[in-house]
Each structure stands twice: as structure tokens, then as C-alpha cells.
Design a protein around this motif. Structure first.
Motif, PDB file in Angstrom:
ATOM      1  N   LEU A 135      15.085 -13.950   4.875  1.00  0.00           N
ATOM      2  CA  LEU A 135      15.931 -13.764   6.050  1.00  0.00           C
ATOM      3  C   LEU A 135      15.234 -12.907   7.105  1.00  0.00           C
ATOM      4  O   LEU A 135      15.249 -13.231   8.291  1.00  0.00           O
ATOM      5  CB  LEU A 135      17.255 -13.111   5.618  1.00  0.00           C
ATOM      6  CG  LEU A 135      18.315 -12.887   6.666  1.00  0.00           C
ATOM      7  CD1 LEU A 135      18.846 -14.224   7.168  1.00  0.00           C
ATOM      8  CD2 LEU A 135      19.440 -12.054   6.088  1.00  0.00           C
ATOM      9  N   LEU A 136      14.592 -11.828   6.674  1.00  0.00           N
ATOM     10  CA  LEU A 136      13.961 -10.909   7.615  1.00  0.00           C
ATOM     11  C   LEU A 136      12.613 -11.401   8.140  1.00  0.00           C
ATOM     12  O   LEU A 136      12.281 -11.194   9.298  1.00  0.00           O
ATOM     13  CB  LEU A 136      13.755  -9.535   6.968  1.00  0.00           C
ATOM     14  CG  LEU A 136      15.003  -8.707   6.751  1.00  0.00           C
ATOM     15  CD1 LEU A 136      14.670  -7.438   5.982  1.00  0.00           C
ATOM     16  CD2 LEU A 136      15.668  -8.373   8.077  1.00  0.00           C
ATOM     17  N   LEU A 137      11.843 -12.043   7.291  1.00  0.00           N
ATOM     18  CA  LEU A 137      10.469 -12.361   7.669  1.00  0.00           C
ATOM     19  C   LEU A 137      10.272 -13.777   8.191  1.00  0.00           C
ATOM     20  O   LEU A 137       9.262 -14.065   8.818  1.00  0.00           O
ATOM     21  CB  LEU A 137       9.526 -12.117   6.483  1.00  0.00           C
ATOM     22  CG  LEU A 137       9.543 -10.691   5.932  1.00  0.00           C
ATOM     23  CD1 LEU A 137       8.533 -10.539   4.817  1.00  0.00           C
ATOM     24  CD2 LEU A 137       9.309  -9.669   7.025  1.00  0.00           C
ATOM     25  N   GLU A 138      11.237 -14.645   7.941  1.00  0.00           N
ATOM     26  CA  GLU A 138      11.083 -16.022   8.394  1.00  0.00           C
ATOM     27  C   GLU A 138      12.159 -16.432   9.395  1.00  0.00           C
ATOM     28  O   GLU A 138      12.333 -17.608   9.669  1.00  0.00           O
ATOM     29  CB  GLU A 138      11.069 -16.956   7.183  1.00  0.00           C
ATOM     30  CG  GLU A 138       9.883 -16.687   6.276  1.00  0.00           C
ATOM     31  CD  GLU A 138       9.843 -17.573   5.052  1.00  0.00           C
ATOM     32  OE1 GLU A 138      10.478 -18.647   5.051  1.00  0.00           O
ATOM     33  OE2 GLU A 138       9.163 -17.185   4.082  1.00  0.00           O
TER      34      GLU A 138
ATOM     35  N   GLY B  70      10.091  -6.308   7.838  1.00  0.00           N
ATOM     36  CA  GLY B  70      11.187  -6.807   8.673  1.00  0.00           C
ATOM     37  C   GLY B  70      11.283  -6.051   9.982  1.00  0.00           C
ATOM     38  O   GLY B  70      11.494  -6.646  11.047  1.00  0.00           O
ATOM     39  N   ALA B  71      11.121  -4.729   9.918  1.00  0.00           N
ATOM     40  CA  ALA B  71      11.146  -3.907  11.133  1.00  0.00           C
ATOM     41  C   ALA B  71       9.968  -4.255  12.035  1.00  0.00           C
ATOM     42  O   ALA B  71      10.139  -4.400  13.252  1.00  0.00           O
ATOM     43  CB  ALA B  71      11.124  -2.427  10.758  1.00  0.00           C
ATOM     44  N   ASN B  72       8.791  -4.408  11.449  1.00  0.00           N
ATOM     45  CA  ASN B  72       7.614  -4.762  12.253  1.00  0.00           C
ATOM     46  C   ASN B  72       7.759  -6.142  12.882  1.00  0.00           C
ATOM     47  O   ASN B  72       7.388  -6.345  14.039  1.00  0.00           O
ATOM     48  CB  ASN B  72       6.347  -4.693  11.391  1.00  0.00           C
ATOM     49  CG  ASN B  72       5.941  -3.269  11.094  1.00  0.00           C
ATOM     50  OD1 ASN B  72       6.204  -2.357  11.868  1.00  0.00           O
ATOM     51  ND2 ASN B  72       5.316  -3.063   9.953  1.00  0.00           N
ATOM     52  N   ARG B  73       8.317  -7.063  12.138  1.00  0.00           N
ATOM     53  CA  ARG B  73       8.551  -8.420  12.682  1.00  0.00           C
ATOM     54  C   ARG B  73       9.538  -8.353  13.850  1.00  0.00           C
ATOM     55  O   ARG B  73       9.342  -8.995  14.876  1.00  0.00           O
ATOM     56  CB  ARG B  73       9.083  -9.329  11.570  1.00  0.00           C
ATOM     57  CG  ARG B  73       9.647 -10.650  12.039  1.00  0.00           C
ATOM     58  CD  ARG B  73       8.573 -11.709  12.193  1.00  0.00           C
ATOM     59  NE  ARG B  73       9.223 -12.992  12.410  1.00  0.00           N
ATOM     60  CZ  ARG B  73       9.115 -13.679  13.537  1.00  0.00           C
ATOM     61  NH1 ARG B  73       8.369 -13.237  14.515  1.00  0.00           N
ATOM     62  NH2 ARG B  73       9.730 -14.826  13.679  1.00  0.00           N
TER      63      ARG B  73
END
Length: 158
Positions: free
Chosen positions: A32-35, A74-77
Motif C-alpha cells: 500500500l505504501l510503496l506501490e 513509505g515516508a520517503n516515497r
């Protein structure tokens, strides 16, 4: 589902069975966070925030270290999306502000998760330096004509 998993987790002595369930939940949050597609930041950020909050509320402490790297990524993305580094906002002009706002919300959810669950994480210092340092070094003050990156950087710093 998460509340029930947490309850079962507390009642078991052998955590191997429940750990496989937690690992699947962690993988779902990671995906969910990275894609998340760029439009997902504009259209689904509130739902993603709810999922992250519930997930972190019920997550057992033995899984914090695994989740820490996911929250950091996730924060960096989210920062990359807010600053327009990965995608071209020109294709999404009607919702560019919503994309930036959603990305900031998701960044804050990941950042706050790290603060609450892993307050000594080196990622916190790194992210704080990245956001505040870049804002302080920038001589731009956000205006109506400012780039999305300038406005996003100032919103994150505040």
C-alpha cells in the motif's frame, strides 16, 4: 481483523502461527505504501491514513523493527511524490494540489508511526534533516505561483 489478530496474538505462547499472519498484514501495508500510484495519493490518502493508524495500534512490539523500514520507505516515497520527483504532475494538473496534500498526509502518518513506535530510529533524524535543512536553505517562500516542491517543503516543515 487487526483487533482480532492482536487479541489472538496476546493469548498464544507460540507466536510462529500468528507471525505468519502478521507478516502477510505487514506485506499488505508495505504494498500500500510503496506501490501506491500517484492518483492514490490524491484519492485514497484518508483511507490509507486510517489503515496505517489501525495497523500501528494493533501491531505487536516484536514487529516494530520490521515495520520501521517500511514506514521509512513509505515516508520517503511520499516525499518524492510531494516534491514531484517520481511522477510528472503535468499529467495530473487538475489534482496536483490534492496529490501533494495526500502525499504530505501519508508522510506524516509514516513519520508519526516512527515517532510513536520507534522513537530512536535513525530514520527520524535523517528525514527531519532532509525536510528542515532543505527548507531553511531555500530562499523561496511559497506563493500561489510557487512550484509544488516549494509549497510541499514548507507544509512539511510547518
Amino acid at each position: 481483523g487487526l483487533e482480532a489478530t492482536a487479541r489472538v496474538d496476546m493469548s498464544l505462547k507460540d507466536k510462529s502461527v500468528i507471525d505468519s499472519i502478521w507478516d502477510k498484514i505487514i506485506d499488505a501495508v508495505k504494498t500500500l505504501l510503496l506501490e501506491c500510484l500517484i492518483d492514490g495519493y490524491a484519492n485514497n490518502s484518508k483511507s490509507i491514513l486510517d489503515i496505517i493508524a489501525l495497523f500501528l495500534l494493533h501491531l505487536p512490539p516484536r514487529k516494530y523493527s520490521t515495520v520501521g523500514s517500511i514506514l521509512e520507505k513509505g515516508a520517503n516515497r511520499a516525499i518524492e511524490v510531494a516534491f514531484g520527483k517520481n511522477e510528472d504532475f503535468d499529467e495530473h494538473l487538475t489534482s496536483a494540489d490534492n496529490i501533494v496534500e495526500g502525499a504530505i498526509d501519508i508522510f506524516l502518518a509514516c513519520f508519526m508511526g516512527l515517532c510513536q513506535k520507534m522513537p530512536s530510529s535513525p530514520a527520524l533524524k535523517s528525514m527531519t534533516g532532509q525536510i528542515l535543512g532543505g527548507t531553511i536553505e531555500s530562499s523561496d517562500w511559497p506563493t500561489g505561483n510557487s512550484s509544488h516542491q516549494v509549497r510541499a517543503r514548507h507544509k512539511l516543515a510547518l
